[in-house]
Every structure is written in C-alpha cells, then in structure tokens.
Design a protein around this motif. Structure first.
Motif, short mmCIF file in Angstrom:
data_model
loop_
_atom_site.label_atom_id
_atom_site.label_comp_id
_atom_site.label_asym_id
_atom_site.label_seq_id
_atom_site.Cartn_x
_atom_site.Cartn_y
_atom_site.Cartn_z
N GLU A 1 -36.88 15.75 -59.72
CA GLU A 1 -37.47 16.98 -60.22
C GLU A 1 -39.00 16.88 -60.22
N TYR B 1 -30.67 15.96 -55.44
CA TYR B 1 -30.97 16.75 -56.64
C TYR B 1 -31.06 18.24 -56.29
N TYR B 2 -31.80 18.55 -55.21
CA TYR B 2 -32.02 19.95 -54.85
C TYR B 2 -30.74 20.61 -54.34
N SER B 3 -29.92 19.87 -53.62
CA SER B 3 -28.71 20.45 -53.05
C SER B 3 -27.59 20.61 -54.07
N ASN C 1 -28.78 25.97 -53.09
CA ASN C 1 -30.14 26.25 -52.61
C ASN C 1 -30.18 26.27 -51.09
N ALA D 1 -34.33 13.17 -53.77
CA ALA D 1 -34.80 14.55 -53.96
C ALA D 1 -33.84 15.55 -53.31
N GLU D 2 -33.34 15.21 -52.13
CA GLU D 2 -32.42 16.09 -51.42
C GLU D 2 -31.13 16.29 -52.23
N TYR E 1 -30.94 20.34 -45.18
CA TYR E 1 -30.31 19.12 -45.68
C TYR E 1 -29.90 18.20 -44.54
N GLU F 1 -40.74 25.05 -52.64
CA GLU F 1 -41.09 23.67 -52.94
C GLU F 1 -40.39 22.68 -51.99
N TYR F 2 -39.11 22.92 -51.78
CA TYR F 2 -38.35 21.98 -50.96
C TYR F 2 -38.82 22.01 -49.50
N LEU G 1 -40.34 17.37 -56.62
CA LEU G 1 -40.35 18.75 -56.13
C LEU G 1 -41.32 19.63 -56.91
N TRP H 1 -31.68 26.42 -58.06
CA TRP H 1 -32.89 26.86 -58.73
C TRP H 1 -32.97 28.38 -58.66
#
Length: 774
Positions: free
Chosen positions: A405, A762-764, A493, A759-760, A482, A715-716, A408, A768
């Motif tokens: 987090e 977490y985001y996937s 996301n 990070a990937e 991804y 951000e990503y 990003l 958000w």
C-alpha cells in the motif's frame, strides 16, 4: 418356567425360511410367491402397505401347496435333526414362541413333554392366517399369561424382573456381550444402508449437475466407476460422520442429504444465472453471493420440491424402520475418527491428483473447451472438491500488504486531460504472429496490409507468457497490467475501471461463447459496461471480415452518448487446430525441401486465415483513417499458433524454438503489436505515433500506450511504468533486466521482483473504489 424363541435358539437357522424352501423345492411354482412376498416386504419398509399385509403375503403360499400335511410331516422329520441337543434333552419346563404357524411348532414338539405351551400364528382349516402377530407381540402375550422367570431370545439370557418389564414394553433385552454383538451388527448393517443411500444422493447430484437433465451425461458418468466412486465416497463419509455424531441413521441421512441438496442447488442456480459451477473459492465470497442472489428470482421447480419431499420422507421411514439399538460412545467416536482419517488420506492421495482428474472425463458428451462443461462432465462433488487446487490463492511468502500500500500510495492518481480523451480500440488477434521475420518465402504475402500499417504506427513485439493456448493470459494482462492473475471471482482493479472513471464508455466484443474462459462474468468484474458474445449478440462464431464492422458499429453508436469510447475486441479467426490437408484457398509460401505434406499444409492453412485477417484489417483501418474524431488502435497477437505435434511445423521450416537460447525463446513467445492513430488523434495528442517500439511483456501494453501518448494513468499504471524501466520482460524462462536477458535472478534482482509481486498481489486482490474529486 423359561421362554424360548424357536429360530436360532433351539434350532440352526430360520424356521419360516426353511419351511418355505422345503415346499418350494417340491413345487417350483411356489417361487412366484417368494417374489410376491419380497415385493410386499419392500412396500412395507416404505410404509406403502401395512406390515400386516406383508405378513399375510408371506404365508399365502400355504394355500397353494399340494398335500401340505404330508409335506409338513416330511419336513418335521428333517427338522428334528436340526434341534440343539440341549433342547431335546432338557427336563425344564419351557414355552416356545415363533412367528410361524402354531400347528407346525406343535408337530415338531409333539414328543417333547418339556414344552408346556406354544405361541405361534393361528391359521384356519383352509390355511388362511386368522390373526396377524409379530414375534414381539407373541412374546408379550406369553409374558402376560404365563409365570416366566427367564426369557431366552437369540441365544441371549434375560433375567427378570427389570428385563421382563422391558420386554413387555416391546424393548429388546440383551446381555453385555450380546449388546456388543448387536451393536456391531447394527453398525455394519447401517453402514451398508448408508452406503446405498449415499449412492442415491450421488445420482441426484449427477442429475442436478446441469440446468437441464442430460441423460447422455448421466450415462457417461455412470459408465466410469472411478467417477462414480469419487463422487460417492465424500457423501458416504459425511453420512457416516453424521451417523457417528447423532447415532441415528435417519438423522445421518437427512443432515447429509440436506447439506448436499443446498450445495447442489447453489450450483444449479449459479449455472442458471452465471453459467459458472459452484466451486470452493466461492465460499469465501459469501457477501458477493448474497448481493448476487438479491438480483435474481430464485424459485424451485417441481423436481427440486420432489427431491426435498424425498429427503423428508426417507428420513421419516428410516426413523421408524431402523433398529432402535443405540451405539456405544466408543463405536460412535470410532466412526468419526475413521472418517476423519479416511477423509484426510483420500484428500491428499486421490482428490487433489491432477492425473486422476484429467484422465476420468468423457469429452465427447460435453464441450472440452468449456471449463464449466468439463466440470459437469465429472459430476458435481468430485470436481467441487478438486476446485480447491485452483481456487485457493496463496499469498506470496513475503507478502506485506502495508508495504504494498505504501508503494502504490507514493504515486498520485492522474486523470486524462479532457481535450486529450481520444477513442481507444484494442484488438487482440487470435494466434497471430508475423512469420515473415523467419526465413520463409511467400508466393502471396499474407502480411502486406499489416506491414503497411506498421509503417504508419509505433510497432514492436511483446513477449507473451503462453504458447498455442491460454489466450486470456495475454488478454487480461493488457486489461489490467498483471503478470500473475488472480482468480477473478469478484470486482477486480483494471484499466477498464480507470477508463470508466474518466468518463469513457467501455465495451468488449468476442464472437465466441460467453462461458469461454468465463468472459461473460469476468469482463463484468473488470469493469466493462457491455460485452457482446454469441449468447447475447452473435448468431455464430464469425470471421474478422464480419467481426470488424461490429467494432465500427459500436463506435458509431457511441457517438450518441457523447462519451469517449474504449473498445476491446478479441478475434476468433485463426484459432487452431489447423488442417493437415490442403484446405487453403491458395498457396501462400514456397515449399522447402524436406517439409512434409502435413507440416506444409498446417502452416499454409494458418496463413490462409492470416491473409483474410489482413484484408479485414485494411478495411477497418481505412474506415478510421478517414474518421474525423480522434481514434487510436492497439493491435497485438495473443500467442503463437500450434503447428503440429512436437512443433514440427516450425522445425521443418527451420524456425528455432530452442528455449536454451534467447532467440529460440523469443521465437517461441514473441508476437507483434502496434499503436496506430488517425490524423485527428495525432493532432489532438501532438504525436506522430511512428517508429520502432521496444520489446516488453503484455502487462506493459497499456502503460506503454499511455506513456507514448503522454498520459500518466492511475497509481498502479505509474508504478508499472517504473517497473518497466528495470524489468520489461518477466517470463518463467527468461527475464529482461536492464537490457540483459537472464534465466535466474541474483539477490538484488530477486528483491526487486518480489517487491513487484507484493504490490501486484495487493492491488489485484483489493479493489480500490475511491471518490476522487476533480
């Protein structure tokens, strides 16, 4: 005075059965009455007819026996040879009880003075049963009328007075030794009963594995004993587990049947509304399931109501028909323990083995390219359990959500400048690669228009992660960036969501089935406002000449919305397999020496499709070339085609696929891409969009497009752009790091890669949804 039950106590075996067999052996016609009796016994078990009726049918054969008296006398002579010696020699006064004709017992014991009284069934002179009485009722009658100090039933001595009272109340009484024996007998009998009931429930799961009953599928599954067992065994274990807890077969049946029914109905309605089977991973999405259920009208049909009725009726029948002997706590705990052990062992040994799962399936009955249908082709319980292998996503060992987090949040969300919001059309070409880069001579150039487009575009190659299949890997990398894909079981996301936030109308096209790679649902999770596929738009799978005008149609209809347009189209033309015979319209390549007929035709037939795609591309780009509104087209191939066993179609053309070399690796995974813009787009963006592009992985396609036209993105996307500067290619075979191709990462490189994966992931896995005030 002592009371004895006759069968098994004073003789070996059942008297009623022996007498019937004796008569039947002398008159074969009596066999028909045996089957009639069994039929009424079955009806009695399910309370369809009374027990009295079944008993009457049991002895109905006596009215049909010729010369019954002489047969009876002959039987009695043999019968006395089966009596236990202690009984014949006994001097004690005794009473005999058995639910057989009293006159039969009278003849057998005529010369035994110790027998003072006999209780049996009463028959008329015409051998018709006058009163229907069970053995227990006969025992109770004797206890009321006689002064009995001891009751012996089934070789078990029962001492009065407490035990006598129990017998009078109709409760069986046994010594501790007999109790253990009876409990074991009951356990074994109930296990057999539960095994049969589990099989019935298993067949119900086969029936409800599809929306409409498929008898061909049912037959195919039943013909595979392994599939039947793999579906039946977990149901049987669950039933035995419930039996160990409750101690009652009726409760075990109902609880198990109810659990399986609920799960099967979830599967049924999920298939009905989402065209997806119920899988283990869905259990963790209970909130999303509740939201989904609220959008649909869930109603049972008559088959499902009948199934519920059968469950209740079956449990009721078991509760009144099965033995009331209670299992000891030791036996019940043993059942639970054995079930747990068998469950764990079978789970690890059989149910998660891909070799068993892949082997046992009938691909002829269902479509082998449909994950949903291949799930159904294996029943329901077995594939549901196996779904654990791909349903449970494991976090990276080094996963640190707080660190991800922070990574990003170091970037600031950037909107697209209002004046630069050009229309974007992404087209992923099925199995598309430019074979002109290899040492191949063409008689007809199938890439002429594509090469012309390259001259008007930024073009290069992407290094995919797939070969000859797995289209969605490249597809979804383009849509969300991804490298490693989540399960896509919920809103995820993606760059599509970003376009929605920027006021774009987002639309997807694919002229194939919506269930194919589950695009029907996943495209919704990725954010597309609309998705057209065969079931809701196309009448059939269409070629590119028919498909590309649909892109134009969608673009034109979007003008009415007064919104910028993002379209993503996945083609189907050029999808394998390709014929090994001469199926092409023309010869496209010069045949080299040593190339076999099959290998030549494979490639030539493939190029025949590529040529048609090339013609359709020209028409599509010509249209947008003359369009006054700004349009950018992103064109790329998803993977290389499969050309023969062992890639013989490549090798005979001299194409190097040696994964031990960087060039062979590139030849195996590389496909082309281009970014093309019409004059209006070039003017708006102040960018000519020309030149040789770099080589990178498919997850960088969208970030590179944004970078090329001067957008920053969310951000990503900004984070991906920074990762790209260090590691533009991530493939299991090779990584490109700072311009160097390596197979293995050093500690510093590995740390960089793990930070990206952290990070990937977490985001996937964390959607958000923020209200960003412009």
């Amino acid at each position: 005075m002592k009371l004895f039950t006759y069968s098994w106590t004073v003789r070996r075996g059942n008297l009623a059965s022996s007498f019937y067999k004796f008569c039947r052996n002398r008159d074969w016609k009596l066999v028909f009455y045996h089957w009639k009796f069994l039929w009424f016994q079955l009806l009695s078990i399910f309370s369809i007819v009374s027990k009295e009726k079944a008993i009457k049918e049991k002895w109905f054969f006596l009215q049909k026996v010729n010369q019954l008296d002489s047969l009876t006398n002959e039987f009695v002579k043999k019968e006395k040879q089966k009596l236990y010696a202690w009984f014949v020699e006994s001097k004690e006064d005794m009473i005999l009880v058995e639910d057989v004709p009293k006159w039969l017992l009278d003849k057998i014991t005529a010369d035994l003075p110790q027998v003072k009284q006999i209780y049996g069934l009463s028959f008329s002179d015409s051998h018709q049963l006058e009163a229907v009485e069970t053995k227990q009722s006969l025992i109770n009658q004797a206890l009321k009328e006689q002064s009995i100090t001891k009751v012996i039933t089934g070789m078990a001595d029962i001492k009065c007075e407490k035990e006598k009272i129990n017998v009078l109340m109709g409760k069986p009484c046994f010594t501790k030794e007999m109790q253990r024996t009876q409990q074991l007998k009951k356990l074994l009998w109930n296990l057999l009963l539960l095994a049969g009931l589990a099989l019935v429930i298993t067949i119900f799961t086969f029936i409800f594995a599809t929306i409409h009953i498929r008898y061909d599928l049912l037959a195919a599954i039943l013909q595979d004993p392994v599939l039947v067992f793999m579906n039946w065994f977990p149901i049987f274990l669950l039933m035995v587990f419930c039996y160990g807890i409750s101690g009652r077969s009726a409760s075990a049946f109902f609880i198990t049947a109810f659990i399986i029914f609920v799960v099967a109905m979830i599967n049924y309605f999920k298939l009905l509304f989402r065209d997806e089977p119920f899988q283990i991973s869905d259990i963790i999405l209970i909130q999303e399931a509740k939201n989904m259920a609220g959008k649909y009208s869930i109603r049972f049909n008559y088959k499902q109501w009948l199934t519920l009725l059968f469950m209740v009726w079956g449990a009721w029948i078991l509760s009144i028909k099965t033995s009331k002997i209670k299992l000891s706590k030791v036996l019940r705990l043993s059942c639970i323990l054995v079930v747990c052990i068998l469950g764990i062992v079978s789970w690890k040994t059989f149910y998660l083995k891909s070799t068993i799962y892949d082997t046992h399936v009938n691909k002829k009955v269902m479509n082998q390219w449909s994950g949903t249908q291949m799930f159904q082709a294996r029943g329901f319980v077995y594939p549901f359990i196996y779904s654990y292998t791909y349903a449970v996503e494991r976090e990276p060992e080094y996963y640190d959500p707080k660190k991800a987090e922070e990574t990003l949040q170091a970037y600031n969300y950037a909107s697209i400048p209002e004046k630069e919001k050009v229309n974007i059309i992404g087209i992923m070409l099925e199995s598309y690669n430019d074979f002109s880069k290899f040492d191949i001579d063409f008689l007809i150039d199938p890439y002429k228009n594509f090469h012309d487009l390259q001259k008007e575009s930024i073009y290069g190659n992407i290094i995919t992660n797939i070969f000859a299949g797995g289209t969605v890997s490249t597809e979804r990398s383009f849509l969300n960036g991804y490298q490693h894909h989540p399960s896509y079981k919920k809103t995820t996301n993606s760059f599509v969501h970003y376009f929605n936030e920027q006021g774009y109308y987002t639309e997807a096209l694919h002229p194939s089935y919506g269930w194919f790679y589950n695009r029907r649902n996943i495209n919704n999770y990725l954010g597309f406002s609309n998705f057209y596929y065969i079931e809701n738009y196309f009448e059939r799978i269409v070629d590119d000449h028919t498909l590309f005008p649909e892109i134009i149609k969608g673009y034109e209809e979007n003008k009415k919305r007064n919104q910028p347009y993002f379209n993503f189209t996945v083609t189907y033309q050029n999808h394998g397999p390709y014929s090994e015979g001469n199926a092409a319209d023309a010869q496209y390549l010069v045949r080299k020496d040593g190339v076999g007929d099959a290998q030549y035709h494979l490639l030539n037939n493939y190029l025949n499709g590529v040529y048609k795609t090339d013609q359709a591309l020209k028409e599509l780009f010509d249209y947008f070339r003359n369009e006054s509104e700004p349009v950018i087209i992103v064109l790329f191939g998803d993977h290389n085609p499969l050309l023969g066993d062992g890639n013989s179609g490549y090798l005979q053309q001299g194409i190097d696929l040696d994964m031990g070399t960087v060039q062979g690796f590139k030849n195996y995974y590389e496909t082309p891409y281009l970014f093309w813009g019409n004059d209006a787009a070039k003017s708006v963006l102040d960018n000519e969009l020309l030149g040789q592009g770099e080589t990178f992985g498919p997850s960088y396609l969208m970030p590179k497009l944004f970078e090329t036209i001067g957008w920053e993105g969310n951000e990503y996307m900004q984070y991906l752009s920074d990762v790209y500067q260090v590691m533009p290619v991530m493939n299991a075979a090779y990584y490109n790091i700072n311009g160097e191709w390596v197979k293995e990462l050093n500690e510093e490189q590995k740390k960089f890669y793990e930070d990206f994966v952290n990070a990937e992931y977490y985001y996937s896995h964390n959607y958000w949804k923020e209200d960003r005030e412009k």
